[in-house]
Each structure stands twice: as structure tokens, then as C-alpha cells.
Design a protein around this motif. Structure first.
Motif, mmCIF file in Angstrom:
data_model
loop_
_atom_site.group_PDB
_atom_site.id
_atom_site.type_symbol
_atom_site.label_atom_id
_atom_site.label_comp_id
_atom_site.label_asym_id
_atom_site.label_seq_id
_atom_site.Cartn_x
_atom_site.Cartn_y
_atom_site.Cartn_z
ATOM 1 N N LEU A 92 -88.887 24.566 39.085
ATOM 2 C CA LEU A 92 -87.497 24.081 39.086
ATOM 3 C C LEU A 92 -86.955 24.014 37.651
ATOM 4 C CD1 LEU A 92 -85.108 22.544 40.593
ATOM 5 C CD2 LEU A 92 -86.381 20.454 40.143
ATOM 6 N N THR A 124 -79.648 14.766 37.850
ATOM 7 C CA THR A 124 -79.269 13.458 38.407
ATOM 8 C C THR A 124 -79.082 12.398 37.325
ATOM 9 O OG1 THR A 124 -80.508 14.015 40.380
ATOM 10 C CG2 THR A 124 -80.028 11.683 40.063
ATOM 11 N N THR A 156 -88.210 14.249 38.061
ATOM 12 C CA THR A 156 -89.596 14.614 38.380
ATOM 13 C C THR A 156 -90.219 15.295 37.159
ATOM 14 O OG1 THR A 156 -88.946 14.920 40.679
ATOM 15 C CG2 THR A 156 -91.057 15.882 40.027
ATOM 16 N N ALA A 176 -66.679 19.506 37.024
ATOM 17 C CA ALA A 176 -67.792 20.461 37.198
ATOM 18 C C ALA A 176 -67.661 21.648 36.241
ATOM 19 C CB ALA A 176 -67.826 20.947 38.637
ATOM 20 N N ARG A 177 -66.421 22.066 35.976
ATOM 21 C CA ARG A 177 -66.226 23.241 35.111
ATOM 22 C C ARG A 177 -66.421 22.926 33.626
ATOM 23 N NH1 ARG A 177 -61.624 27.086 37.604
ATOM 24 N NH2 ARG A 177 -62.450 27.154 39.708
ATOM 25 N N PHE A 230 -72.597 23.733 35.943
ATOM 26 C CA PHE A 230 -72.647 23.335 37.354
ATOM 27 C C PHE A 230 -73.134 24.508 38.216
ATOM 28 C CE2 PHE A 230 -70.904 22.213 41.555
ATOM 29 C CZ PHE A 230 -71.402 20.927 41.668
ATOM 30 N N MET A 234 -76.442 24.645 40.543
ATOM 31 C CA MET A 234 -76.389 24.960 41.975
ATOM 32 C C MET A 234 -77.294 26.144 42.313
ATOM 33 S SD MET A 234 -74.497 22.720 43.473
ATOM 34 C CE MET A 234 -75.003 21.471 42.325
ATOM 35 N N LEU A 237 -80.923 25.121 42.212
ATOM 36 C CA LEU A 237 -81.309 24.387 43.422
ATOM 37 C C LEU A 237 -81.402 25.314 44.641
ATOM 38 C CD1 LEU A 237 -79.268 21.160 42.678
ATOM 39 C CD2 LEU A 237 -81.757 21.298 42.896
ATOM 40 N N ARG A 241 -85.045 25.040 46.495
ATOM 41 C CA ARG A 241 -85.167 24.308 47.779
ATOM 42 C C ARG A 241 -86.217 24.896 48.726
ATOM 43 N NH1 ARG A 241 -78.924 23.228 47.431
ATOM 44 N NH2 ARG A 241 -79.046 21.250 46.324
ATOM 45 N N TYR A 361 -84.885 14.418 48.094
ATOM 46 C CA TYR A 361 -84.607 15.088 46.797
ATOM 47 C C TYR A 361 -84.222 16.563 46.947
ATOM 48 C CZ TYR A 361 -89.784 16.054 46.170
ATOM 49 O OH TYR A 361 -91.083 16.421 46.270
ATOM 50 N N GLU A 362 -83.768 17.108 45.824
ATOM 51 C CA GLU A 362 -83.190 18.463 45.765
ATOM 52 C C GLU A 362 -82.067 18.644 46.796
ATOM 53 O OE1 GLU A 362 -85.452 21.810 44.806
ATOM 54 O OE2 GLU A 362 -86.838 20.687 43.538
ATOM 55 N N VAL A 367 -76.239 15.731 52.404
ATOM 56 C CA VAL A 367 -75.358 16.545 51.560
ATOM 57 C C VAL A 367 -75.606 18.033 51.826
ATOM 58 C CG1 VAL A 367 -76.554 16.966 49.343
ATOM 59 C CG2 VAL A 367 -74.177 16.327 49.344
ATOM 60 N N ASN A 370 -73.569 19.173 54.553
ATOM 61 C CA ASN A 370 -72.241 19.403 53.996
ATOM 62 C C ASN A 370 -72.166 20.809 53.382
ATOM 63 O OD1 ASN A 370 -69.690 18.911 53.004
ATOM 64 N ND2 ASN A 370 -70.403 17.801 51.199
HETATM 65 N N1 CAA Z 1 -73.836 28.590 43.998
HETATM 66 C C1 CAA Z 1 -72.850 28.997 43.154
HETATM 67 N N2 CAA Z 1 -71.728 28.280 42.947
HETATM 68 C C2 CAA Z 1 -71.602 27.118 43.613
HETATM 69 C C3 CAA Z 1 -72.584 26.637 44.508
HETATM 70 C C4 CAA Z 1 -73.734 27.443 44.673
HETATM 71 N N3 CAA Z 1 -74.724 27.063 45.500
HETATM 72 N N4 CAA Z 1 -72.157 25.464 45.019
HETATM 73 C C5 CAA Z 1 -70.959 25.204 44.456
HETATM 74 N N5 CAA Z 1 -70.624 26.209 43.622
HETATM 75 C C6 CAA Z 1 -69.404 26.324 42.814
HETATM 76 C C7 CAA Z 1 -68.178 26.319 43.700
HETATM 77 O O1 CAA Z 1 -67.842 27.616 44.129
HETATM 78 C C8 CAA Z 1 -67.140 25.760 42.745
HETATM 79 O O2 CAA Z 1 -66.706 26.759 41.853
HETATM 80 P P1 CAA Z 1 -65.145 26.848 41.463
HETATM 81 O O3 CAA Z 1 -64.827 25.545 40.775
HETATM 82 O O4 CAA Z 1 -65.093 28.045 40.581
HETATM 83 O O5 CAA Z 1 -64.431 27.004 42.766
HETATM 84 C C9 CAA Z 1 -67.916 24.763 41.901
HETATM 85 O O6 CAA Z 1 -69.285 25.174 41.990
HETATM 86 C C10 CAA Z 1 -67.769 23.351 42.419
HETATM 87 O O7 CAA Z 1 -68.124 23.382 43.788
HETATM 88 P P2 CAA Z 1 -67.733 22.228 44.819
HETATM 89 O O8 CAA Z 1 -66.301 21.845 44.622
HETATM 90 O O9 CAA Z 1 -68.193 22.626 46.187
HETATM 91 O O10 CAA Z 1 -68.645 21.037 44.250
HETATM 92 P P3 CAA Z 1 -68.833 19.586 44.759
HETATM 93 O O11 CAA Z 1 -68.740 18.706 43.568
HETATM 94 O O12 CAA Z 1 -67.989 19.301 45.943
HETATM 95 O O13 CAA Z 1 -70.393 19.558 45.205
HETATM 96 C C11 CAA Z 1 -72.365 19.833 46.502
HETATM 97 C C12 CAA Z 1 -70.984 20.373 46.102
HETATM 98 C C13 CAA Z 1 -72.962 20.936 47.347
HETATM 99 C C14 CAA Z 1 -72.299 18.563 47.317
HETATM 100 C C15 CAA Z 1 -73.198 19.592 45.217
HETATM 101 O O14 CAA Z 1 -72.745 18.477 44.502
HETATM 102 C C16 CAA Z 1 -74.688 19.401 45.505
HETATM 103 O O15 CAA Z 1 -75.401 20.373 45.723
HETATM 104 N N6 CAA Z 1 -75.156 18.153 45.494
HETATM 105 C C17 CAA Z 1 -76.582 17.896 45.644
HETATM 106 C C18 CAA Z 1 -77.211 17.782 44.310
HETATM 107 C C19 CAA Z 1 -78.680 17.896 44.364
HETATM 108 O O16 CAA Z 1 -79.260 18.719 45.066
HETATM 109 N N7 CAA Z 1 -79.334 17.088 43.565
HETATM 110 C C20 CAA Z 1 -80.746 17.176 43.452
HETATM 111 C C21 CAA Z 1 -81.166 16.806 42.084
HETATM 112 S S1 CAA Z 1 -82.554 17.686 41.500
HETATM 113 C C22 CAA Z 1 -83.903 17.008 42.243
HETATM 114 O O17 CAA Z 1 -83.872 16.280 43.172
HETATM 115 C C23 CAA Z 1 -85.160 17.497 41.647
HETATM 116 C C24 CAA Z 1 -86.388 16.727 41.852
HETATM 117 O O18 CAA Z 1 -86.519 15.560 41.573
HETATM 118 C C25 CAA Z 1 -87.578 17.460 42.335
#
Ligand code: CAA
Length: 384
Positions: A92, A124, A156, A176-177, A230, A234, A237, A241, A361-362, A367, A370
Motif C-alpha cells: 500500500l 487518514t 498501519t 480534494a484538488r 487525491f 484513490m 486504494l 483493496r 479499513y481501506e 463508504v 457509496n
Molecule cells: N480513481 C480516480 N479518481 C477518483 C476516484 C478513483 N477511484 N475516486 C474519486 N476520484 C476523483 C473524482 O473523479 C473527482 O475528480 P474531479 O474533482 O476531477 O471530478 C475527485 O476524485 C473527487 O471525487 P469525489 O467528489 O467523488 O470525492 P469525495 O470526497 O466525495 O470522496 C470517496 C469519495 C469515495 C468517499 C472517498 O473519499 C473515499 O474513497 N473514502 C474512503 C477513504 C479510504 O479508503 N480510507 C482508507 C484509509 S487507508 C487505510 O485504511 C490503510 C490501512 O490502514 C491499511
């Protein structure tokens, strides 16, 4: 089920199986009890070239794909998912460099990870979990480099990793941008760690805060371009996943095998427990759900390995499905093994505790529903 693995994949799977049985199994309860990071085991796994698997060949890796990594993580998790996630979280941490790093960054960091340096991924924060774009850590550009300020939470491999890929805001006004991705090395002045978290499960893995206080890093540690952080996160992840899905799959497999062994030996009402229809039903339910999860996880990993560009939905589906199966299977395994299932000198309670995090996680499963719905909406529910 025949999954038509290549000879190389069968070799990797049996290598991970052997390491899990011979090296991890004898110490898993002690590591869990002492909440001890498995430093020596990870060194042994590196000596067996497991860290090379997810690194491209050009950078001293084996150039393996998503399925290769899943097979290893599944086998390790069948015995101890805390050790497995310490390994998988290194992948990761490496993905941002593999996917978006410059040639210099790849040359500098990937061979080190291939030979066993541990990595971690910092997204996070106290105010940004599921809402990943809510991060507040900043990276201010100066003539000397970028200055990081902020705190990352629940990371982690925090504290035990040498190489961190961190998402921070280079422009606070753009949400995000305005996020960018960086490489930060351990021991950089201004970079320290918070307390080690105490967790229900995966207790041998380390989870800590990363604290940045005027932490200056070189400008060349920016991954990709400013504003791409951002998207980098994404994509990282999406790629990682399936590894968590494989972790869940391995936990479920380990729990089912343990429950079958126990219920074959335990005599109640004058017969082995496994002869009772209610126990048989639960075991059969475990087996069919595990196989369905395996078929999905391997199919998603193969989809990624085929080179398709976008697999957010598939990757989320595998994670949600396999982690829900792991939670159900481990809970049922504890249930049908009764008192033994509940006792800490038997492995099932640990597997149940470990399974829970795979739903969280992840990307929490909520979400990720979603994220799947967003994809459905984009293509109006139709499949090509
Ligand atoms: N691939 C490419 N681009 C992506 C994308 C993806 N998978 N997902 C979103 N984007 C882009 C969108 O197209 C958008 O681009 P534009 O602004 O150009 O249109 C931009 O990113 C913002 O997208 P959203 O408006 O959809 O973003 P959002 O703020 O609504 O969030 C979400 C979307 C899917 C809920 C995201 O916040 C998310 O994935 N949340 C979960 C986070 C997560 O997985 N955290 C885990 C932490 S790591 C961990 O857990 C590790 C560990 O300990 C082992």
C-alpha cells in the motif's frame, strides 16, 4: 475450484503457506498477546523474496500482479492476518511510487522496499477518515522544499516503516484538488510518532499517529504533480483493496478449517459435533461463502492484472464481499465451537477479532457501497 494458477503462482502460494505454517503459526498467539510488531518474521519474508513480488522487475522486483499479492496475503492471513497486513501495508505504501513516482523516486525507493524496507501510507487524519478529502495536513512550498505540518491517524506500520507516502494539502482553498502526494523518510527532522494504538484485533500490527511539525522534505519528494494527491490516493486504494479482500479470505479460510477440525473431534450427544445437521449447515454455509468470495477476489485481481484503467467498483466489491464473509464465518466458527471458540488459548477468537477491521479499513464497507453506487449512477446501471 480450479483457478488455473500459473506454475509461478502455485510456487508463491506454497512458499507463503510454508512460511505461515512453519514460522508464523508457532508465534502468532504470543505476538498477539504482546502486541508485538513482527520485525523478524518480515525480515524472513523479505529474505524469501516476498517483498519483491509487488515491485516491478526494473527496480529489483519480481513484477508480480494483483493476483500474486492476493495469493500470498491469503495464505499468510489463514494463519495470522496481523503479520499479513504488515506485509500488505508495505505494498500500500509503495503503490503511489510504483504508479506515479518519477524515475528517480522509483530508483531510490523501490529496490529498498523490494529488499524488505517497510513502507506505509498516510491519508487518514483525526478529521478525515471516510471523508478522505477532509484532510488538514499542509505542505507549504518554500525555496528549500516542502514544509509539512499536521497529524495522520491510525496509520498501519506507523513507526516501524522507513518510507511513508503522505497526502497533504498544497492549496487549502481547493479541497480534494488542492491535495498532493509526498514521500517522507523516517528520521526526517520534524517527523515523529504518536502513541501505539491498542486494538481489538490485528494486534501484532502497529497502528500509530504520524506527527509533522515544520518537517522539511526535498521538493523532489513530490509524487506526480501538485493537486494530484487525491487522485493518487484513490488509485492507490483501488489497487490495494484486493489485498484486504485476500486478507479477509484467508482469515475466513483459517477459521473454517479450525472449526471443521474441532467439530470432528468434539463428541456431544454421543457423536462428533460435525454429525449434527445444525453444525453441518453452518460449515457448508461457510464453505460456499468462502468459495464465492475467492472467485470474486481472484476475478477482480485478474481484471486489474489485465491492464484495465478503471476498477474502482470491482475493487470495492471484492473488499466489501470478502470482509463481510470473514466476519460472518469467524463469528459462526466461534459459535459452533462454543466454549473452545471463546477461549484465548484457541485461535478462533483472534480470527473473529482480526476479521472486524477488514470491514473498516481501506474504506469502510459503508463508504465503499457509496463508491459502487457512484459508478452505477455514472453508467446508469448498465454493463457493457
Ligand atoms: N480513481 C480516480 N479518481 C477518483 C476516484 C478513483 N477511484 N475516486 C474519486 N476520484 C476523483 C473524482 O473523479 C473527482 O475528480 P474531479 O474533482 O476531477 O471530478 C475527485 O476524485 C473527487 O471525487 P469525489 O467528489 O467523488 O470525492 P469525495 O470526497 O466525495 O470522496 C470517496 C469519495 C469515495 C468517499 C472517498 O473519499 C473515499 O474513497 N473514502 C474512503 C477513504 C479510504 O479508503 N480510507 C482508507 C484509509 S487507508 C487505510 O485504511 C490503510 C490501512 O490502514 C491499511
Amino acid at each position: 475450484m480450479e483457478y488455473f494458477l500459473t506454475e509461478e503462482q502455485k510456487t508463491l502460494k506454497s512458499l507463503a503457506h510454508r512460511i505461515a505454517e512453519e514460522r508464523i503459526l508457532p508465534v502468532r498467539a504470543e505476538l498477539d498477546e504482546k502486541e508485538q510488531f513482527p520485525t523478524d518474521l518480515l525480515k524472513e519474508m523479505a529474505a524469501s523474496d516476498l517483498f519483491r513480488v509487488f515491485i516491478p522487475e526494473k527496480y529489483e522486483g519480481l513484477g508480480g500482479g494483483s493476483l500474486d499479492l492476493c495469493l500470498i496475503v491469503e495464505e499468510l492471513s489463514r494463519v495470522c492476518s496481523a503479520v499479513a497486513v504488515s506485509y500488505a501495508a508495505t505494498a500500500l505504501g509503495a503503490y503511489a511510487i510504483i504508479l506515479y513516482g518519477t524515475e528517480e523516486q522509483k530508483q531510490k525507493y523501490l529496490p529498498a522496499i523490494a529488499s524488505g524496507k517497510i513502507a506505509a501510507f498516510g491519508l487518514t487524519e483525526p478529521t478525515a477518515g471516510s471523508d478522505a478529502s477532509g484532510i488538514k495536513t499542509t505542505a507549504q512550498k518554500t525555496p528549500e522544499g516542502y514544509i509539512l505540518n499536521g497529524t495522520k491517524q491510525f496509520i498501519t506500520n506507523g513507526g516501524d516503516a522507513e518510507i511513508y507516502t503522505i497526502i497533504a494539502l498544497t492549496d487549502k482553498t481547493r479541497g480534494a484538488r488542492g491535495a498532493s502526494a509526498f514521500i517522507v523518510e523516517k528520521d526526517t527532522p520534524g517527523f515523529t510518532f504518536g502513541k501505539k494504538e491498542k486494538k481489538i484485533g490485528i494486534r501484532a500490527s502497529s497502528t500509530r499517529e504520524l506527527i509533522f511539525r515544520n518537517c522539511l522534505i526535498p521538493a523532489e519528494n513530490l509524487i506526480s504533480k501538485e493537486g494530484m494527491g487525491f487522485i493518487v490516493a484513490m488509485k492507490v486504494l483501488d489497487n490495494s483493496r484486493p489485498g484486504i479482500s485476500a486478507q479477509a479470505l484467508g482469515i475466513a479460510q483459517g477459521a473454517m478449517e479450525t472449526a471443521v477440525d474441532y467439530t470432528r473431534q468434539r463428541i456431544q450427544f454421543g457423536q462428533p459435533l460435525i454429525s449434527l445437521p445444525v453444525v453441518q449447515y453452518k460449515l457448508a454455509d461457510m464453505a460456499l461463502n468462502i468459495e464465492a468470495a475467492r472467485a470474486l477476489v481472484y476475478a477482480v485481481a485478474r481484471t486489474i492484472d489485465s491492464g484495465v484503467k478503471s476498477f474502482t467498483e470491482e475493487s470495492a466489491m471484492a473488499k466489501v464481499f470478502a470482509s463481510d464473509v470473514a466476519m460472518r464465518v469467524t463469528t459462526d466458527a466461534v459459535q459452533i465451537c462454543g466454549g473452545a471458540g471463546y477461549m484465548r488459548d484457541y485461535p478462533l477468537e483472534k480470527m473473529m477479532r482480526d476479521a472486524k477491521i477488514t470491514q473498516i479499513y481501506e474504506g469502510s464497507n459503508e463508504v465503499l457501497h457509496n463508491a459502487i453506487a457512484i459508478e452505477l449512477r455514472k453508467r446508469k446501471g448498465k454493463r457493457e
